[in-house]
Design an enzyme around this catalytic site. Sequence first.
Site, PDB file in Angstrom:
ATOM      1  N   LYS A  98       8.114   1.879  15.259  1.00 10.60           N
ATOM      2  CA  LYS A  98       8.911   1.450  14.189  1.00 10.60           C
ATOM      3  C   LYS A  98       8.773   2.630  13.170  1.00 10.60           C
ATOM      4  O   LYS A  98      10.138   3.175  12.631  1.00 10.60           O
ATOM      5  CB  LYS A  98       8.305   0.272  13.386  1.00 10.60           C
ATOM      6  CG  LYS A  98       9.096  -0.089  12.291  1.00 10.60           C
ATOM      7  CD  LYS A  98       8.579  -1.588  11.622  1.00 10.60           C
ATOM      8  CE  LYS A  98       9.639  -1.915  10.597  1.00 10.60           C
ATOM      9  NZ  LYS A  98       8.993  -3.105   9.975  1.00 10.60           N
ATOM     10  N   GLN A  99       7.676   3.146  12.741  1.00  9.64           N
ATOM     11  CA  GLN A  99       7.742   4.177  11.804  1.00  9.64           C
ATOM     12  C   GLN A  99       6.331   5.080  11.965  1.00  9.64           C
ATOM     13  O   GLN A  99       5.511   4.620  12.723  1.00  9.64           O
ATOM     14  CB  GLN A  99       7.507   3.688  10.154  1.00  9.64           C
ATOM     15  CG  GLN A  99       6.243   2.869  10.131  1.00  9.64           C
ATOM     16  CD  GLN A  99       6.169   1.965   8.864  1.00  9.64           C
ATOM     17  OE1 GLN A  99       7.442   1.961   8.207  1.00  9.64           O
ATOM     18  NE2 GLN A  99       4.992   1.744   8.225  1.00  9.64           N
TER      19      GLN A  99
ATOM     20  N   TRP B  93       0.672  -1.307   0.026  1.00  8.87           N
ATOM     21  CA  TRP B  93      -0.005   0.169   0.109  1.00  8.87           C
ATOM     22  C   TRP B  93       0.810   1.229  -0.149  1.00  8.87           C
ATOM     23  O   TRP B  93       0.481   2.262  -0.359  1.00  8.87           O
ATOM     24  CB  TRP B  93      -0.912   0.168   1.161  1.00  8.87           C
ATOM     25  CG  TRP B  93      -0.324   0.393   2.498  1.00  8.87           C
ATOM     26  CD1 TRP B  93       0.656  -0.585   3.218  1.00  8.87           C
ATOM     27  CD2 TRP B  93      -0.225   1.493   3.189  1.00  8.87           C
ATOM     28  NE1 TRP B  93       0.917   0.152   4.337  1.00  8.87           N
ATOM     29  CE2 TRP B  93       0.591   1.354   4.264  1.00  8.87           C
ATOM     30  CE3 TRP B  93      -0.899   2.661   3.094  1.00  8.87           C
ATOM     31  CZ2 TRP B  93       0.516   2.375   5.381  1.00  8.87           C
ATOM     32  CZ3 TRP B  93      -0.766   3.887   3.919  1.00  8.87           C
ATOM     33  CH2 TRP B  93       0.116   3.626   4.878  1.00  8.87           C
ATOM     34  N   ASP B  94       2.231   1.099   0.451  1.00 10.11           N
ATOM     35  CA  ASP B  94       3.070   2.131   0.303  1.00 10.11           C
ATOM     36  C   ASP B  94       3.156   2.848  -1.059  1.00 10.11           C
ATOM     37  O   ASP B  94       3.243   4.126  -1.076  1.00 10.11           O
ATOM     38  CB  ASP B  94       4.687   1.819   0.864  1.00 10.11           C
ATOM     39  CG  ASP B  94       4.323   1.029   1.989  1.00 10.11           C
ATOM     40  OD1 ASP B  94       3.591   0.861   2.639  1.00 10.11           O
ATOM     41  OD2 ASP B  94       5.509   0.309   2.188  1.00 10.11           O
TER      42      ASP B  94
ATOM     43  N   GLU C  86       4.168  -1.141  12.705  1.00 12.40           N
ATOM     44  CA  GLU C  86       4.358  -2.632  12.966  1.00 12.40           C
ATOM     45  C   GLU C  86       4.946  -3.068  14.258  1.00 12.40           C
ATOM     46  O   GLU C  86       4.882  -4.374  14.450  1.00 12.40           O
ATOM     47  CB  GLU C  86       5.066  -3.110  11.662  1.00 12.40           C
ATOM     48  CG  GLU C  86       4.000  -2.802  10.362  1.00 12.40           C
ATOM     49  CD  GLU C  86       5.062  -2.836   9.141  1.00 12.40           C
ATOM     50  OE1 GLU C  86       6.034  -3.601   9.393  1.00 12.40           O
ATOM     51  OE2 GLU C  86       4.765  -2.841   8.125  1.00 12.40           O
TER      52      GLU C  86
END
Length: 780
Positions: A590-591, A361-362, A487
């Site tokens: 994580k992000q 999906w990125d 995640e």
Amino acid sequence: MADLPIETDFWRITESAFAWDGPEVAESVFALSNGYIGTRGTLDEGEPGVFPGTFMSGVFEFHPLSYPEDGYGHPDRGQAIVGVADGTLITVEVDGEPLDIRHAPLERHARTLDLRAGTLDRETEWTTAGGRRMRLRSTRLVSLTQRSATAIRYEVEAVDSAVQVVVRSDLAVNRTARQVDNPDPRVGEALTQPFAPCFHRVYEVGGLLVHRTRGSRIGVAAMAQHDVQLPAGAHVSTSGSQDEVLTTVVADLEPGEKVAFVKYLTHTRSADDSPTDLAAQALAAMSDARSRGWEGLAADQRAFLNGFWDDSDVEVDPETDLQLALRFDLFHILQASVCLSNAPIGAKALTGPGYSGHTFWDIEGFVAPTLTLLNPDGAARLLRWRASTLDAARERADVLGVKGASFAWRTIDGNEVSAYWPASTAAMHLNAGISRAYTLHANATGRPLTEIAGVDVLIETARMWASTVHQDDDGRFHLRGVTGPDEYTGVVDDNVFTNLMAQRNLTAAADACLAYTEPAARLGVNQSEVDQWRAVAGAMYVPYDDLRQVHPANDGFTTYREWDFEGRRDAYPVQEHSHYAKIYRRQVVKQADLVLALWWCSESFTEDQSARNLEYYEQRTVRDSSLSAAVQSVVCARTGHLDLALAYLRESALADLRDVRGDSHRGVHLAAMAGAWLALVSGFGGLTMDDVQLRLAPRLPARLNRIAFRLRWQGSRIAVEILRSGTTVRMLDEDGTDQQVWIDGRLLRLTAAQPVTVPLVEPRPITTTPRQPPGREPRT
């Protein structure tokens, strides 16, 4: 972060010495593609090389997936991109001695990626063991105008002595063994020799190979031909087998004489066409390529890129390394899309085997909006491909026990292939992220959603959300057991990003049904269903921590135990040093997750909330993903932390040129590349794409004197220049349509004859400059 021997100017990236620890990063950096066919940036002679290969979009093979326990709905087989017939290998021997730059005394070695010519140029001068000086020049081109065509101009010259030269030019299939790094022997068995032969032909100076993948049954035809220029007495021959065509040139050269040729390669693919039809297509493409000749192909390439850069160039003064990095990023984004045809764009595009060639999906989240603003036709092709997978998404939704459609987390053909459901199937936000790309495309281009099947996508994803939410006694709707973009925090309740994105997805679907009644009727949408979507969107729960005055990334996140960042400052990436059972219940990110919501759903937060949320999550985000830096850059810019925003922009833009993450050998980070450009235009430019009017809020960090970028909006080419003295927006087309432009909240009229100029706003941050976990400051 590697220190690579790269020399740069404004438009060229040059490897001036072969001194890297390994050549694999250069193979990714110097990869050439057009979205249909792509080649790794290997040396002509192949060695030293790590992941050589030629890839085609949509060409993959199945392989087994292993699970420790059976589970309903687990994908039963994986997919991996496989290298097709590779024609880039050309070896040379001088008096029986093969060229190997690891051992040959080099007088000169340079390879240059020319972003304006669209070529990879190489020059090597060496001395043989017998004391003969030799010179090799080659130029490689993957055509941006003829989707099947690759061409290599190659010459080897005797400089000061008479020599015998043998040049072997190869076209070979089933040479992907080095790309398989899965320990399961069944995977190696499936992927090492993925192609079964159909037939081959040998011609005087080339040949044809037609194969089909053994499991996925995708047919591929590849052809090679050579236009040779040889001295008197030289001999050319071609031999072939079912997996290889080899053309050999043997020549005795006097000083100053050369062996020279242009090697033309064509590739075609289809899951439906017969081998004979594929061969005919490859032959036709070869005829077209040779009719243009090398000079014609090179001229077409430069003309195409001249047009692209006229529409898309970026300038950053005085940071020329950042400017070149952004141009490099845009070049790879263009390469990934320009000839895309009925296939996805993978996370690594066609630059390497990373992530097994899967799309995520990125791509819709970052690459599609970038293409929408720079190459709208490429964006449309990408979005049409995703819409073509709706049937597979409907089947996946049925497996999950919900209505509508649920798109795959990672895939090549549209079917889910992720074997770890907490970070894939539970990451339901991907459906809203994909849907967002369709509405942004319609806003920015003015084209109807029906051109890209966007109404169908919005309706089916809205149905998924409406059947997934849970309504509590208080009347609010919740999303339970989901994983947001972070995640490291999996299978939680009410992830803020997911809830807000679902809310926007539902509203956009309801609006689309009002505007496009035919597709809504075709899909059986009635008024009560639309009313339900609006009701769910209006009552979606968004958690807030009144004590800390921030939004928890998910319900209860701010009450989790803190991570020991100081004590574990060398234990990165976190997932390689700690078990998920521990990571999932700690405040380690994580992000960008909540911070991504601050960008994509900015209307849901006040300025104070955005500032406090950013400050809180900056201290907990470790950026173990290449996607995070661009997101943090945008939000830092919008909250007034301009120097920090610039540092994050540099990290994202230079991710591959500096191998920031140490994994560029598997292919470039395409979403991070797109994110870097978006960080420039959406962060420092303040661009939003949430309605049909162009909206900007320009900002300029202290280290920069000028930012300039170009984009397309509602069919017009727009140039934006940000200076200390003010921001100017102008149309580049003399007959451009008048536009209404919002700049820092002021509505202005932009015409072809009259640009608009406004003073530059100097933001005043609400909070002090956010700090990061120890050792996780921006890597620039």
